[in-house]
Design an enzyme around this catalytic site. Structure first.
Site, PDB file in Angstrom:
ATOM      1  N   GLU A  49       0.860  -1.183   0.000  1.00 43.90           N
ATOM      2  CA  GLU A  49       0.000   0.000   0.000  1.00 43.90           C
ATOM      3  C   GLU A  49       0.896   1.234   0.000  1.00 43.90           C
ATOM      4  OE1 GLU A  49      -2.563   0.141   3.432  1.00 43.90           O
ATOM      5  OE2 GLU A  49      -3.429   2.063   2.864  1.00 43.90           O
ATOM      6  N   ASP A  60      -5.929  10.048   9.536  1.00 39.00           N
ATOM      7  CA  ASP A  60      -4.630   9.533   9.949  1.00 39.00           C
ATOM      8  C   ASP A  60      -4.154  10.114  11.268  1.00 39.00           C
ATOM      9  OD1 ASP A  60      -3.795   7.654   7.887  1.00 39.00           O
ATOM     10  OD2 ASP A  60      -3.982   9.369   6.548  1.00 39.00           O
TER      11      ASP A  60
END
Lengths: 266, 405
Positions: A49, A60
């Site tokens: 990824e 995040d």
């Protein structure tokens, strides 16, 4: 068969789960990212990824936020990220690459152009964090036309009725966000996974990857005992910061061993 | 869903939460079920007379509504043109329009059984208003505020703490409103089960832009009625400052279908619209997606969000509410820019002529009024939203004027 589906089919034959490590593009520079991609692919990563840096990564935690900032300082752009993928693909045709990011840079690039260029560069799938099914018609037609898998996030808050809607239009694998929270914070327990994974399994034939808070080989092993793949991100970025790219590859090797130690029924 | 009347500008958003192409729900899956739950709860509340009655009660007895409509006679004479009226939102409890929305949202939070409140704040007005209603309703409150704003809005930080709120300085990015909103969203993702996020402006994922607008519409509704009483007619021009745009949409909405009313939103042009330091999203930005909605944003060619700048912390945001983006595109509202220096001048002018120290946010609207009023005849009426008082800004202003307090 897409490259992602091919990998999961082969692993099913082998009777084991997948390890999906994460690289934030251009953190701290392009060369390091390319070295990490190659090194991870050679040391047990089944899929990789790649984070596309964005100024405002709302889902995040502090670790990936900081990595994104370093990436932007090093000059990361979507064009640059696709260039990185293109260069990786010169040597590696088999490891699927999934890009993870936020919608605005893709809109600025142009959705159609981005899907075409990503596919041409050798990208296999997209995870767009702030694109729920309700808004997915913005990207889905171009992604489909260019053979890109759209990998959807499923959260503990996603109820059964909604699950169907989220899975519709998903391909490649589904990404189970195992906690309610941001990346790199809490960790789901084996009991959590034993409760949550069967619920998703009942709704889809797609492989299930689990991310957010998976840090150690033991945790990765626990994850693949229940699901099909473990995604590991924040801890690898921390290692990169504190130690070196070589140390990241060392940790990926250890995580891969953890994953391989769990044998699954074929 | 609203009844969608094609010939009315007041019936948006549509079922997808869109104003034209703007708005929508661009959030991570973890939040999506909550956004949908909020929409359902809001629809139910909106249709429930008991909710409206409770809201009215608090607005009257706690906030002190209706707020006055003031004929700014000395300023009108000084400028020598149109007759100027101020809608006195700075007289509300806590000193700004923000409380209108906070009362509405906390009543909604209670209805939904939420037990913890979070909010973002720029200038601190929304933070203070949120901390205030949390004290009143006895709910724990966490306020995210950019570290730069914590520094330049110290009095409001202290107020929030006095009111029992926890203030968390956010040091990521430019450490201003945008970054505070990122961290508030992160908190919400991590605490979905018990937490209600009181967004302070008419932006964010649907249904926030609609819900905040609805709670702020009382500004325009009252002003319209008060002006009818005073002058027997609608204003010729209505002016308000826009950051996220909640006070402006609150003033404008009632007039959207009145073609005779010219509507002007004033953006912060910072050090100048053609420098890199401003917050003029509509004039200098382009459409994109941030904080859950599609709207005009200050961004670079790669779609990375740029840092905004304004002397006013409340306008220091690189985006704007989606309804304003749409009203800009269909040209129903004119959006102009006012610089830091022009706002500082207007701040002093209003203080001296009217005995009202305005917030730096609405000093931007006043500065445009100063330019516009002399160009209009004495028979014209201008309605300006004086959305907040300037006590919080005296340190910033003193610094710019070279005075130590």
């Amino acid at each position: 068969m897409s490259r992602i589906a091919g990998v999961f089919a082969a692993l099913r034959q082998e009777g084991r789960g997948a390890l999906i490590p994460f690289v934030e593009a251009y953190d701290p520079d392009r060369e390091t990212s390319l070295m990490l991609l190659n090194g991870m692919a050679e040391n047990g990563a089944d899929i990789i990824e790649i984070g596309m840096p964005f100024t405002d990564p709302m889902a995040d935690g502090p670790t990936i936020q900081a990595a994104g900032r370093r990436g932007l300082l090093a000059g990361a752009t979507l064009k640059g990220v696709l260039g990185l993928v293109h260069e990786f693909r010169r040597q590696n045709r088999h490891t699927p690459l999934v890009l993870m990011g936020y919608l605005n840079p893709i809109c600025a690039y142009g959705v159609k152009a981005f899907c075409e260029d990503a596919s041409a560069a050798g990208v296999d799938g997209l995870i767009i964090v702030d694109l729920p099914p309700e808004e997915a018609d913005l990207v889905l037609p171009d992604a489909n036309a260019n053979g890109l898998d759209i990998i959807r996030l499923i959260a503990p808050t996603t109820c059964d009725v909604r699950l169907k809607q989220v899975l519709e239009g998903s391909s490649g694998f589904v990404y189970y966000v195992s906690i309610t929270g941001i990346t790199g914070t809490r960790t789901a327990s084996a009991a959590d996974l034993a409760r949550d994974i069967p619920r998703i399994r009942a709704a889809t034939d797609l492989p299930i990857a689990v991310g957010f808070g998976v840090r150690t080989p033991d945790q990765a092993a626990t994850v693949v005992a229940h699901a099909d793949a473990a995604i590991v991100a924040s801890v690898l970025i921390e290692t990169l910061c504190k130690e070196s790219p070589e140390a990241v590859i060392r940790d990926v090797r250890a995580l891969a061993e953890g994953v391989k130690a769990v044998s699954k029924a074929a | 869903m609203n009844d969608h009347t094609p010939n009315s500008l007041r019936s948006w958003p549509d079922a997808r939460g869109r104003f034209g192409e703007f708005g929508g729900r661009y959030v991570a899956e973890t939040l999506m079920p909550l956004i949908l739950e909020l929409e359902t709860a809001y629809r139910a509340a909106k249709a429930d007379p008991a909710f409206q009655a409770e809201l009215d009660y608090y607005l009257k007895h706690y906030v002190g509504r209706p707020s006055a409509l003031w004929h700014a006679q000395r300023l009108s004479e000084h400028l020598g043109g149109a007759k100027i009226y101020f809608k006195r939102e700075e007289l509300n409890h806590t000193g700004a329009h923000k409380i209108n929305n906070c009362i509405g949202q906390i009543l909604l939070a209670k209805r939904m059984g939420k037990t913890r409140i979070i909010a973002e704040t720029g200038a601190g007005q929304h933070g203070v208003a949120t901390a205030t209603v949390c004290a009143l309703f006895n709910l724990p409150c966490t306020i995210y505020m950019g570290a730069v704003d914590v520094e330049r809005q110290k009095p409001n930080v202290f107020r929030m703490k006095l009111l029992g709120a926890e203030v968390i300085p956010v040091s990521s990015g430019a450490a201003t409103l945008k970054d505070a909103m990122n961290d508030a969203l992160r908190d919400w993702v991590a605490n979905v089960h018990d937490t209600f996020y009181i967004i302070g402006t008419a932006a964010g994922p649907h249904p926030y832009p609609e819900l905040v607008r609805d709670f702020q519409c009382i500004i325009g509704n009252e002003a319209r009625e008060q002006l009818m009483e005073a002058e027997g007619r609608l204003p010729d021009v209505a002016i308000a400052a826009v950051g996220g745009g909640s006070n402006a949409i609150g003033l404008f909405h009632t007039f959207l279908d009145e073609a005779s009313v010219r509507l002007i939103g004033v953006e912060a042009a910072g050090k100048g619209m053609h420098t890199s330091e401003h917050a003029a999203s509509l004039n200098m930005g382009r459409p994109g997606v941030l904080h859950g909605n599609r709207t005009y944003l200050l961004q670079d060619d790669d779609g990375q969000i740029l840092e905004a700048h304004s002397i006013s912390a409340g306008l220091d945001y690189p985006g704007i509410g989606p309804e304003h983006s749409w009203l800009h595109d269909i040209k129903r509202v004119e959006y102009v820019g006012i610089t830091d220096d022009e706002a500082l001048e207007a701040f002093q002018l209003c203080s001296r002529l009217e005995g009202i120290i305005p917030a730096l946010e609405c000093a931007h609207a006043i500065a445009h009024l100063v330019k516009l009023a002399p160009t209009l005849g004495k028979d014209k009426l201008i309605l300006l939203n004086l959305s907040g008082r300037g006590d919080k800004d005296i340190f910033t202003v003193a610094k710019h004027l070279g005075t130590m307090i």
